[in-house]
Design a protein around this motif. Structure first.
Motif, short mmCIF file in Angstrom:
data_model
loop_
_atom_site.label_atom_id
_atom_site.label_comp_id
_atom_site.label_asym_id
_atom_site.label_seq_id
_atom_site.Cartn_x
_atom_site.Cartn_y
_atom_site.Cartn_z
N GLU A 197 -4.17 53.00 -4.92
CA GLU A 197 -3.03 52.53 -4.14
C GLU A 197 -1.73 52.89 -4.85
OE1 GLU A 197 -2.94 51.15 -1.24
OE2 GLU A 197 -5.04 50.62 -0.86
N ARG A 198 -0.79 53.42 -4.09
CA ARG A 198 0.52 53.77 -4.64
C ARG A 198 1.60 53.16 -3.76
NH1 ARG A 198 2.99 59.32 -6.60
NH2 ARG A 198 0.82 59.82 -7.03
N GLU A 199 2.56 52.49 -4.41
CA GLU A 199 3.70 51.97 -3.67
C GLU A 199 4.80 53.02 -3.64
OE1 GLU A 199 4.96 48.26 -5.33
OE2 GLU A 199 3.45 47.12 -4.21
N VAL A 200 5.17 53.46 -2.45
CA VAL A 200 6.19 54.49 -2.29
C VAL A 200 7.47 53.82 -1.82
CG1 VAL A 200 6.82 56.62 -1.11
CG2 VAL A 200 4.42 56.17 -1.68
N VAL A 201 8.50 53.88 -2.65
CA VAL A 201 9.77 53.25 -2.33
C VAL A 201 10.52 54.09 -1.31
CG1 VAL A 201 12.00 52.47 -3.24
CG2 VAL A 201 9.91 52.16 -4.60
N THR A 202 10.91 53.49 -0.20
CA THR A 202 11.63 54.20 0.86
C THR A 202 12.97 53.54 1.17
OG1 THR A 202 10.48 52.93 2.57
CG2 THR A 202 9.47 55.01 1.89
N TYR A 203 13.49 52.81 0.20
CA TYR A 203 14.76 52.11 0.38
C TYR A 203 15.90 53.10 0.59
CZ TYR A 203 18.49 48.70 -0.50
OH TYR A 203 19.60 47.90 -0.39
N GLU A 204 16.90 52.68 1.38
CA GLU A 204 18.08 53.53 1.60
C GLU A 204 19.34 52.80 1.15
OE1 GLU A 204 18.58 55.80 5.05
OE2 GLU A 204 16.45 56.27 5.28
N ARG A 205 20.17 53.51 0.39
CA ARG A 205 21.44 52.96 -0.07
C ARG A 205 22.49 53.05 1.03
NH1 ARG A 205 21.82 49.73 -4.55
NH2 ARG A 205 20.87 50.67 -6.41
N PRO A 206 23.36 52.07 1.12
CA PRO A 206 24.44 52.11 2.12
C PRO A 206 25.51 53.11 1.70
CG PRO A 206 24.73 50.22 0.70
CD PRO A 206 23.41 50.84 0.30
#
Length: 308
Positions: free
Chosen positions: A293-302
């Protein structure tokens, strides 16, 4: 039609004389920052910085600053880059009040707070077969055309598996993920040769207005958002010749593809999108195949403009 844009907005780096660009920069009062996001690139970042500095800072006045953004390296990337003549910042130390996320896009977004150029040129730190003409090539359309806001580089990008080298087989995520997504949802961008290329340039005032994914989707997000807001005519691309770099593992490319798909879906369908995607991959284990299992960060900065 894509072919019309290709003919109107595609250049070769040889079309601009370096001294002419320096003169345009001087007379217009434009300033230029080179930003090199880097993570564990001690083997190559020194050569990138030293060669660009010698050719475009010490010899001619094309660049006003070379800034390396160290993205949580655990090797000597910071020391090597600084020794080669760059100003180096650790991404996590830039605006700590805004927190920190892993990823290339995060480093590029954070760079807005520690650079000053009217134009920002991005170059990857892991280049092994390249030349300093990449920088003036990318700046050419921005310095000579007021209607161009973003410039993408493209190049012959070989894939070398140790036994053979294929000239145009290096962009696996581009061919298997980005190009099909563009064909389905953004055909106005189909004329772009390498939409995920790490060498590109943008006007600061526009980059400050963009939402920026923290990972590898930063390039395709910028293209889509620019085309949606300003039209494809605000984008140009430049043939930079040849580029080679270290290739990532197939599983790492899976994480990159996840980030690209998530960013494109967010722009296509709107609404909320996950900040972390659980990606299940399979690897050899003691008893055969095993799930990883891998957590892929997909957050976007404003947009950075409202955060200064």
């Amino acid at each position: 039609m894509p072919d019309d844009w290709f003919d109107a907005a595609t250049y070769r780096w040889q079309e601009w004389d370096l001294n002419d660009l320096v003169e345009v920069k001087r007379t217009s009062g434009t300033t230029v920052s080179l930003v090199v996001p880097a993570r564990n690139e001690a083997a190559t970042v020194g050569d990138v910085v030293a060669r660009v500095r010698e050719a475009l800072v010490d010899t001619v006045d094309l660049l006003d600053e070379i800034v390396v953004i160290d993205s949580d390296s655990d090797d000597d990337t910071y020391e090597v880059a600084a020794g080669a003549g760059a100003r180096v910042h650790r991404a996590r130390d830039i605006r700590p009040d805004l927190g920190s996320y892993p990823g290339k896009g995060e480093a590029m977004w954070k760079a807005q707070f520690v650079t000053t150029g009217d134009l920002i040129v991005f170059m990857d730190a892991d280049l092994t077969d390249w030349d300093t003409h990449f920088v003036p090539g990318l700046l050419g359309p921005l310095l000579t055309r007021d209607d161009v806001t973003l410039v993408k580089g493209f190049y012959e990008r070989p894939f070398d598996d140790g036994t053979r080298s294929e000239a145009y087989e290096g962009g696996r995520v581009t061919e298997l993920v980005a190009r099909p997504l563009i064909a389905r949802s953004y055909p106005r961008l189909a004329w772009l040769v390498q939409p995920l290329a790490g060498e590109w340039a943008i006007r600061r005032e526009w980059f400050e207005a963009l939402t920026v994914p923290t990972g590898y989707a930063v390039e395709i997000a910028a293209l889509i958002d620019t085309a949606n807001a300003l039209g494809p005519e605000a984008i140009a691309q430049v043939d930079l010749g040849r580029r080679a770099h270290r290739h990532q593992s197939l599983r790492d490319l899976g994480a990159m593809a996840t980030q690209v798909i998530t960013a494109v879906q967010a722009r296509t369908y709107g609404g909320e999108h996950p900040q972390v995607v659980a990606l299940r991959q399979y690897v050899p284990g003691e008893g055969g195949i095993a799930a990883a299992e891998r957590e892929v960060v997909t957050y976007e900065r404003p947009p950075a403009r409202g955060l200064r």
